[in-house]
Design a protein around this motif. Sequence first.
Motif, short mmCIF file in Angstrom:
data_model
loop_
_atom_site.label_atom_id
_atom_site.label_comp_id
_atom_site.label_asym_id
_atom_site.label_seq_id
_atom_site.Cartn_x
_atom_site.Cartn_y
_atom_site.Cartn_z
N ILE A 37 0.85 -1.20 0.00
CA ILE A 37 0.00 0.00 0.00
C ILE A 37 0.88 1.24 0.00
O ILE A 37 1.77 1.38 0.84
N HIS A 38 0.62 2.11 -0.96
CA HIS A 38 1.39 3.34 -1.09
C HIS A 38 0.74 4.46 -0.29
O HIS A 38 -0.42 4.81 -0.54
N LEU A 39 1.48 5.00 0.68
CA LEU A 39 0.97 6.14 1.46
C LEU A 39 1.94 7.29 1.28
O LEU A 39 3.06 7.27 1.81
N SER A 40 1.53 8.30 0.52
CA SER A 40 2.38 9.47 0.33
C SER A 40 1.96 10.54 1.33
O SER A 40 0.80 10.96 1.36
N ALA A 41 2.92 10.97 2.16
CA ALA A 41 2.60 12.00 3.16
C ALA A 41 2.11 13.27 2.47
O ALA A 41 1.14 13.90 2.91
N GLY A 42 2.75 13.62 1.35
CA GLY A 42 2.34 14.83 0.61
C GLY A 42 0.92 14.69 0.09
O GLY A 42 0.11 15.62 0.20
N ASP A 43 0.58 13.51 -0.47
CA ASP A 43 -0.79 13.30 -0.98
C ASP A 43 -1.81 13.39 0.16
O ASP A 43 -2.89 13.97 0.00
N LEU A 44 -1.47 12.79 1.31
CA LEU A 44 -2.41 12.83 2.45
C LEU A 44 -2.63 14.27 2.91
O LEU A 44 -3.75 14.67 3.24
N LEU A 45 -1.54 15.06 2.90
CA LEU A 45 -1.68 16.46 3.32
C LEU A 45 -2.51 17.26 2.29
O LEU A 45 -3.34 18.08 2.67
N ARG A 46 -2.28 16.98 1.01
CA ARG A 46 -3.06 17.69 -0.02
C ARG A 46 -4.55 17.33 0.09
O ARG A 46 -5.42 18.18 -0.09
N GLU A 47 -4.81 16.07 0.42
CA GLU A 47 -6.20 15.63 0.60
C GLU A 47 -6.85 16.38 1.75
O GLU A 47 -7.97 16.86 1.65
N GLU A 48 -6.12 16.47 2.88
CA GLU A 48 -6.65 17.17 4.05
C GLU A 48 -6.86 18.66 3.72
O GLU A 48 -7.86 19.26 4.12
N ARG A 49 -5.93 19.23 2.97
CA ARG A 49 -6.05 20.65 2.57
C ARG A 49 -7.34 20.87 1.78
O ARG A 49 -7.99 21.90 1.92
N GLN A 50 -7.74 19.89 0.96
CA GLN A 50 -8.93 20.02 0.12
C GLN A 50 -10.22 19.71 0.86
O GLN A 50 -11.30 20.00 0.36
N PRO A 71 3.86 20.18 10.92
CA PRO A 71 4.09 19.46 12.18
C PRO A 71 3.52 18.03 12.14
O PRO A 71 2.46 17.80 11.58
N VAL A 72 4.25 17.13 12.75
CA VAL A 72 3.92 15.70 12.63
C VAL A 72 2.56 15.34 13.22
O VAL A 72 1.93 14.37 12.79
N GLU A 73 2.08 16.12 14.16
CA GLU A 73 0.75 15.83 14.74
C GLU A 73 -0.33 15.90 13.65
O GLU A 73 -1.37 15.24 13.74
N ILE A 74 -0.08 16.70 12.61
CA ILE A 74 -1.05 16.83 11.51
C ILE A 74 -0.82 15.72 10.48
O ILE A 74 -1.76 15.13 9.95
N THR A 75 0.45 15.42 10.22
CA THR A 75 0.80 14.40 9.22
C THR A 75 0.76 13.03 9.87
O THR A 75 1.78 12.38 10.07
N CYS A 76 -0.45 12.60 10.22
CA CYS A 76 -0.55 11.40 11.05
C CYS A 76 -0.52 10.13 10.20
O CYS A 76 -1.55 9.63 9.77
N MET A 77 0.69 9.60 9.95
CA MET A 77 0.82 8.45 9.07
C MET A 77 0.21 7.19 9.69
O MET A 77 -0.32 6.34 8.99
N PHE A 78 0.28 7.11 11.02
CA PHE A 78 -0.21 5.91 11.68
C PHE A 78 -1.71 5.72 11.44
O PHE A 78 -2.18 4.62 11.17
N GLN A 79 -2.44 6.85 11.55
CA GLN A 79 -3.89 6.81 11.31
C GLN A 79 -4.18 6.24 9.91
O GLN A 79 -5.04 5.40 9.74
N ALA A 80 -3.40 6.72 8.93
CA ALA A 80 -3.60 6.28 7.54
C ALA A 80 -3.29 4.79 7.40
O ALA A 80 -3.98 4.06 6.69
N MET A 81 -2.27 4.32 8.12
CA MET A 81 -1.92 2.91 8.04
C MET A 81 -3.00 2.05 8.66
O MET A 81 -3.38 1.00 8.14
N ARG A 108 7.44 7.99 18.54
CA ARG A 108 6.48 8.05 19.65
C ARG A 108 5.28 7.17 19.36
O ARG A 108 4.82 6.42 20.20
N GLN A 109 4.77 7.25 18.13
CA GLN A 109 3.53 6.55 17.80
C GLN A 109 3.74 5.10 17.39
O GLN A 109 2.88 4.26 17.60
N MET A 110 4.87 4.82 16.73
CA MET A 110 5.00 3.54 16.03
C MET A 110 5.90 2.53 16.71
O MET A 110 5.97 1.38 16.27
N SER A 111 6.59 2.97 17.74
CA SER A 111 7.52 2.09 18.41
C SER A 111 6.82 0.78 18.81
O SER A 111 5.74 0.82 19.44
#
Length: 197
Positions: A37-50, A71-81, A108-111
Motif C-alpha cells: 500500500i502506497h501512502l504518500s505523506a504529501g498526498d495525504l496532506l493535499r487531501e486534508e487541505r482540500q 508538524p507531525v501531529e497533523i501528518t498522522c501516518m499511523f492513522q492512515a496505516m 512516539r507513535q509507532m515504536s
Amino acid sequence: MTGDSSQKLFKVVFILGPPGSGKGTCCHAIQKNHGLIHLSAGDLLREERQREGSEVGALIEAHIRNGTIVPVEITCMFQAMRAAGDSAKGFLVDGFPRNQDNLDGWKRQMSGKVDEKFVLFLTCPTDDCIKRCLNRGEGRSDDNEESFRKRIDTYNSQTLPIVEFYKKQGLVREVNSGRPIEQVLEDVERVFTEAGF
Ligand SMILES: Nc1ncnc2c1ncn2[C@@H]1O[C@H](COP(=O)(O)OP(=O)(O)OP(=O)(O)O)[C@@H](O)[C@H]1O
Ligand SMILES: Nc1ccn([C@H]2C[C@H](O)[C@@H](COP(=O)(O)O)O2)c(=O)n1
Ligand SMILES: [Mg+2]
C-alpha cells in the motif's frame, strides 16, 4: 511477523529523495507488482487541505508553498496505516520521515508496531528534479521555481540528516533515479527482491 500474540507488526519501507526524484512514480510501480500500500505523506496532506471544513487546510497550504514541513501531529501516518487495514502486506511510506520532528513523532507513535525493512533512497541531480517538477502537469501549487528552491533547501538541511540516521543503521538502499525510468525501476525492483518482497 508478530509483536505480541494480538498485534501484527506493520511492514514498512520508507521512500526518500529530493522533490521530483520519482518517489511517487516508483511507489506506483512497486505497489502494483508487490501488493503493497502506497501512502504518500504529501498526498495525504493535499487531501486534508482540500477537505471541506478542514481546520488545518490553510496551514498545510502555507507549508506546501514555502517548502517547509507540516508538524507531525497533523501528518498522522499511523492513522492512515490503520485505516488501510491489517490485511496489507506492507506499506510504502513516501516522503516521510522528512525531518527530526517527523522522526520523533513516528517513533512516539509507532515504536513496537512496525517492522522497518529499509529506506529506498532515490538520488537525482537537482537540474533534472526541477525540470521534472515544472513539467509534471498536475497543477500543484508548489511546482514553480520559487517553491522548488525552498523545497530543495529543506530537503538538503532537514531530510538528508534523516537519511544519514538510517544509513548508520545499515537500512539505506540507494538508487540513482536520474536515469530513464525503465533502468530506475529495474534497480528498484532488485532492491525489493533482495529484501524478500
Ligand atoms: N526516471 C524518470 N525520468 C524522467 N521522468 C521521470 C522519472 N521518474 C519520474 N519522472 C517524472 O517526474 C515527475 C516527478 O515524479 P514523481 O511525482 O514521481 O516525483 P516525487 O519524488 O514523488 O516528487 P515530489 O517529492 O515533488 O512529490 C513526474 O512527472 C514523473 O512522471
Ligand atoms: N512528511 C511530509 C511530507 C510532505 N509535506 C509537505 C511539504 C512538502 O513540500 C509537500 C509536498 O510533499 P511531496 O508530495 O513532494 O512529497 O507536502 C510535509 O510537510 N511533511
Ligand atoms: Mg511525490
